[in-house]
Design an enzyme around this catalytic site. Sequence first.
Site, mmCIF file in Angstrom:
data_model
loop_
_atom_site.group_PDB
_atom_site.id
_atom_site.type_symbol
_atom_site.label_atom_id
_atom_site.label_comp_id
_atom_site.label_asym_id
_atom_site.label_seq_id
_atom_site.Cartn_x
_atom_site.Cartn_y
_atom_site.Cartn_z
ATOM 1 N N CYS A 42 11.609 -14.142 9.717
ATOM 2 C CA CYS A 42 10.886 -12.907 10.000
ATOM 3 C C CYS A 42 10.017 -13.142 11.212
ATOM 4 C CB CYS A 42 10.027 -12.501 8.805
ATOM 5 S SG CYS A 42 9.379 -10.818 8.953
ATOM 6 N N CYS B 102 7.186 -6.990 12.195
ATOM 7 C CA CYS B 102 8.315 -7.859 11.863
ATOM 8 C C CYS B 102 9.432 -7.826 12.900
ATOM 9 C CB CYS B 102 8.843 -7.496 10.485
ATOM 10 S SG CYS B 102 7.581 -7.682 9.207
ATOM 11 N N LYS C 248 12.844 -4.962 -0.398
ATOM 12 C CA LYS C 248 11.454 -5.359 -0.184
ATOM 13 C C LYS C 248 10.627 -4.095 0.008
ATOM 14 C CE LYS C 248 8.538 -8.125 2.803
ATOM 15 N NZ LYS C 248 8.508 -9.082 3.918
ATOM 16 N N ARG D 115 -0.897 -12.077 3.693
ATOM 17 C CA ARG D 115 -1.187 -11.739 5.093
ATOM 18 C C ARG D 115 -2.433 -12.458 5.558
ATOM 19 N NH1 ARG D 115 0.751 -5.395 4.991
ATOM 20 N NH2 ARG D 115 2.880 -5.901 4.338
ATOM 21 N N ARG E 201 3.793 -1.196 7.644
ATOM 22 C CA ARG E 201 5.209 -1.576 7.650
ATOM 23 C C ARG E 201 6.102 -0.509 6.993
ATOM 24 N NH1 ARG E 201 3.990 -6.460 9.404
ATOM 25 N NH2 ARG E 201 3.050 -8.111 8.172
ATOM 26 N N LYS F 231 11.441 -7.694 -4.361
ATOM 27 C CA LYS F 231 10.071 -8.126 -4.123
ATOM 28 C C LYS F 231 9.161 -6.930 -3.977
ATOM 29 C CE LYS F 231 7.812 -10.420 -0.379
ATOM 30 N NZ LYS F 231 7.913 -10.971 0.925
ATOM 31 N N SER G 42 2.065 -12.863 -3.596
ATOM 32 C CA SER G 42 0.691 -13.370 -3.538
ATOM 33 C C SER G 42 -0.298 -12.551 -4.369
ATOM 34 C CB SER G 42 0.239 -13.445 -2.085
ATOM 35 O OG SER G 42 0.360 -12.188 -1.449
HETATM 36 C C1 PBG Z 1 7.154 -11.434 5.791
HETATM 37 C C2 PBG Z 1 6.813 -11.768 4.394
HETATM 38 C C3 PBG Z 1 5.738 -11.286 3.649
HETATM 39 C C4 PBG Z 1 5.810 -11.901 2.404
HETATM 40 C C5 PBG Z 1 6.909 -12.743 2.422
HETATM 41 N N1 PBG Z 1 7.530 -12.629 3.650
HETATM 42 C C6 PBG Z 1 4.623 -10.410 4.021
HETATM 43 C C7 PBG Z 1 4.809 -9.048 4.491
HETATM 44 O O1 PBG Z 1 5.878 -8.452 4.449
HETATM 45 O O2 PBG Z 1 3.792 -8.529 4.974
HETATM 46 C C8 PBG Z 1 4.850 -11.694 1.279
HETATM 47 C C9 PBG Z 1 4.842 -12.760 0.247
HETATM 48 C C10 PBG Z 1 3.674 -12.752 -0.666
HETATM 49 O O3 PBG Z 1 2.849 -11.808 -0.687
HETATM 50 O O4 PBG Z 1 3.539 -13.729 -1.414
HETATM 51 N N2 PBG Z 1 7.448 -12.573 6.542
#
Ligand code: PBG
Length: 329
Positions: A117, A127, A196, A206, A218, A249, A275
Amino acid sequence: MIYRPRRLRSTPELRKMVRETRIDESSLIYPMFVMDGENRIDEIKALPGQYRYTVDRVDAKVEEMLEAGVSSIMLFGIPEVKDEMGSQAYAEDGIIQRAVSHIKCKYPEMFVITDVCMCEYTSHGHCGALCRCGERYDVDNDRTLELLQKTAVSHALAGSDMVAPSDMMDGRVRAIREALDENGFVNTPIMSYAVKYSSSFYGPFREAAGSAPAFGDRKSYQMDYHNRREAIKEAILDVEEGADIIMVKPSTAYLDIIREVYEATDVPVAAYSVSGEYAMVKAAAANGWIDEKAVMCEMAVAAYRAGATIYETYYAKELAECIKQGIIG
Ligand code: PBG
């Protein structure tokens, strides 16, 4: 009374015998943050117990995970410099490329997955590459595909065992598959974050990766959480484009989606407990309001019960321990 469902719940042995969901620690993935620099391990405030590591300090953590029985990690990179085109994402000596080659050389038994990404690498935090649409900026889908191809190939060259595109651009699975094949990586699987959602559960990530978008959000590429059928469309498209594994996700608030994708496809489904899910459990537990271990187990089993074959979580080590102790599994 003919039916007494309680009969099969009467002893721990019987309850275990009739369990419908079996879990093995080999299905766990642990997300890890690696950063440029030297000799540093920084705690991530919003993710208590989670850290960012410089490459020279990752060994102890990798060994700890292997000892716990967690033999898959997913790497996220935090570069020192960011630019408009996110060039550190595909630099030969970028943070991910160095981290992967170090870990694979020293611990070949660790299965290393790399997140593909641009958001951690672009100065604007989106992204992909930007284009101007009249007054506003947008992410340029087709130009971004080239950057993702370069990134995925550079990860594979560095030794990545599997690439995981998480950007949500259209057509990226096919583009990445073609680029990998052209470079001889026909056996490198793609785990696509096909489904996602645009989610506030990513907040702590983030902060950890410094990847919040500098402007806007996003929503023009990640999915609207009101939608269920769109998840099936995304999953099927990615399978057709060559995805080997489909990821959903976040996890806990999206169990219905995990089940839908499981029913609609014939590939393994991965659930990523993100997270914000971890941060919420940690915060409530720190206040003494919930039993951390019990809630962690319940959330994990729910994802598997919904249809996940693979579970990615910041609690991977603790879950592996619970599985070994027979608390779940
Ligand atoms: C983007 C990405 C994100 C997460 C994994 N890959 C963040 C986003 O889309 O802003 C989030 C993972 C998490 O919150 O643990 N590279």
